[in-house]
Write a protein that holds these residues in place. Structure first.
Motif, short mmCIF file in Angstrom:
data_model
loop_
_atom_site.label_atom_id
_atom_site.label_comp_id
_atom_site.label_asym_id
_atom_site.label_seq_id
_atom_site.Cartn_x
_atom_site.Cartn_y
_atom_site.Cartn_z
N TYR A 1 0.99 -1.06 0.08
CA TYR A 1 0.00 -0.01 0.08
C TYR A 1 0.96 1.33 -0.05
N ASP A 2 0.54 2.07 -0.99
CA ASP A 2 1.46 3.27 -1.14
C ASP A 2 0.60 4.54 -0.84
N GLY A 3 0.61 5.13 0.30
CA GLY A 3 -0.10 6.48 0.53
C GLY A 3 0.36 7.68 -0.41
N GLU A 4 1.33 7.62 -1.39
CA GLU A 4 1.36 8.92 -2.35
C GLU A 4 0.56 8.72 -3.39
N LYS A 5 0.26 7.38 -3.91
CA LYS A 5 -0.26 7.30 -5.26
C LYS A 5 -1.26 6.13 -5.25
N ASP A 6 -1.77 5.69 -4.33
CA ASP A 6 -2.48 4.50 -4.26
C ASP A 6 -3.78 4.61 -3.40
N LYS A 7 -4.99 4.79 -4.16
CA LYS A 7 -6.10 4.98 -3.34
C LYS A 7 -6.63 4.08 -2.51
N HIS B 1 -4.89 3.66 3.27
CA HIS B 1 -5.49 4.70 4.20
C HIS B 1 -4.91 6.07 4.39
N ALA B 2 -3.52 6.18 3.93
CA ALA B 2 -2.90 7.62 4.00
C ALA B 2 -2.78 8.31 2.69
N TYR B 3 -3.70 7.83 1.66
CA TYR B 3 -3.77 8.55 0.35
C TYR B 3 -4.58 9.77 0.60
N PRO B 4 -4.31 10.87 0.03
CA PRO B 4 -3.19 11.15 -0.58
C PRO B 4 -2.18 12.01 0.42
N LEU B 5 -1.48 11.29 1.11
CA LEU B 5 -0.45 11.74 1.89
C LEU B 5 -1.60 12.50 3.26
N ARG B 6 -2.63 11.50 3.50
CA ARG B 6 -3.52 12.31 4.53
C ARG B 6 -3.03 11.59 6.01
N LYS B 7 -2.68 12.67 6.67
CA LYS B 7 -2.52 12.37 8.18
C LYS B 7 -3.17 12.66 9.03
N THR B 8 -3.89 11.45 9.57
CA THR B 8 -4.95 11.49 10.61
C THR B 8 -4.35 10.91 11.71
N MET B 9 -5.23 10.70 12.99
CA MET B 9 -4.69 9.97 14.25
C MET B 9 -4.45 8.60 13.76
N THR C 1 -3.49 7.27 10.71
CA THR C 1 -2.44 7.11 9.69
C THR C 1 -1.21 7.42 10.28
N GLU C 2 -1.20 8.19 11.43
CA GLU C 2 0.22 9.12 11.85
C GLU C 2 1.30 8.07 11.85
N VAL C 3 1.17 6.80 12.36
CA VAL C 3 2.42 5.74 12.34
C VAL C 3 2.97 5.71 11.05
N MET C 4 2.09 5.78 10.02
CA MET C 4 2.45 5.40 8.74
C MET C 4 3.54 6.52 8.13
N PHE C 5 3.53 7.76 8.81
CA PHE C 5 4.52 8.60 8.40
C PHE C 5 5.74 8.50 9.11
N LYS C 6 5.83 7.79 10.11
CA LYS C 6 7.00 7.59 10.70
C LYS C 6 7.99 6.51 9.76
N ASP C 7 9.16 6.43 10.31
CA ASP C 7 10.20 5.78 9.32
C ASP C 7 9.84 4.29 9.54
N GLY C 8 10.23 3.44 8.36
CA GLY C 8 9.94 2.02 8.26
C GLY C 8 10.37 1.03 9.41
N GLU D 1 10.83 8.27 6.76
CA GLU D 1 9.65 9.19 7.44
C GLU D 1 9.10 10.23 6.29
N ASN D 2 7.83 10.47 6.61
CA ASN D 2 7.00 11.28 5.50
C ASN D 2 6.87 10.30 4.30
N GLU D 3 7.14 8.94 4.21
CA GLU D 3 6.59 8.16 2.91
C GLU D 3 5.79 7.29 3.41
N PRO D 4 4.19 7.41 3.71
CA PRO D 4 3.64 6.47 4.47
C PRO D 4 3.28 5.19 3.39
#
Length: 202
Positions: A48-54, A57-65, A67-74, A96-99
């Motif tokens: 799952y790719d939060g930048e280009k994949d509908k 959950h983090a598409y399109p770079l949508r940071k919520t409570m 999805t926050e963990v997805m924005f941390k590093d791998g 980081e910031n690549e969800p």
DNA sequence: CGAGCGATTCGC
DNA sequence: CGAATCGCTCGG
């Protein structure tokens, strides 16, 4: 306990999330939850790719409570509740910031099947771990295990590789249950070990 | 606030 | 094939 070692941090950072989803096949997931030890082989994943994949959950770079963990590093877990009933476990990848995340859809039990049955409270034999919700139930993974570090073998959940790596073929298909993602529902980002009996029905 | 909706599973 | 069941997101 077993012949193998924990995968390093770099495993989760280098390469695309699709590459990592493929490389996770055949690796082992170790859990130590509720004083129960389990060891299982990852046999089915989805990227799952939060930048280009509908479908993400983090598409399109949508940071919520959520999805926050997805924005941390791998190298961490992302566990969420689906349909109000099932817990689903993902592995966060990349910087980081690549969800980006890899959903673990099925595992093959190696050690601790009795513990899995105890967790599941239902003796279902080989069908305990052939689905993303079922495997979390069998291993005892819940929302409490969100944001667990996976490259540390003292964590309640960690990923390793065994010395003896049996060869296998990878099958690539479209993902399960993502019809809401419009054209991205057709991305061929589901991977599983060919012929493995523990792959989900999908 | 509350309506709407699921990265699923199981049973009829 | 439909129900179960509730956390999360977003709109009013």
């Amino acid at each position: 306990m077993f012949e193998g070692n924990v995968l390093p941090y770099s495993f989760y950072i280098d390469g695309s999330v699709v590459d990592i989803a493929i490389r996770l096949l055949g690796k082992v997931m170790v859990t130590n939850i509720n004083n129960r030890f389990t060891l299982s082989r990852i046999v089915e994943t989805e990227a799952y790719d939060g930048e280009k994949d509908k479908a993400c959950h983090a598409y399109p770079l949508r940071k919520t409570m959520r999805t926050e963990v997805m924005f941390k590093d791998g190298g961490r877990s992302y566990v969420y509740v689906c349909y109000g009933i099932h817990h689903l476990m993902n592995i966060i990848t990349n910087a980081e910031n690549e969800p980006h995340a890899v959903l673990i859809r099925a595992v093959e039990p190696i050690v601790g099947l009795e513990a899995m049955e105890e967790h599941k409270k239902k003796a279902g034999q080989a069908l305990l771990t052939n689905g993303p919700g079922k495997l979390c139930r069998a291993l005892g993974i819940t929302r409490k295990h969100n944001d667990v570090i996976l490259y540390d073998d003292s964590s309640p959940i960690w990923i390793g590789e065994t010395k003896e790596n049996l060869p296998f073929e990878v099958v690539q298909t479209t993902r399960i249950g993502v019809g809401y993602a419009e054209e991205d529902a057709f991305l061929p980002w589901r991977f599983f070990i060919e012929g493995n009996l523990f792959v989900s029905r999908g």
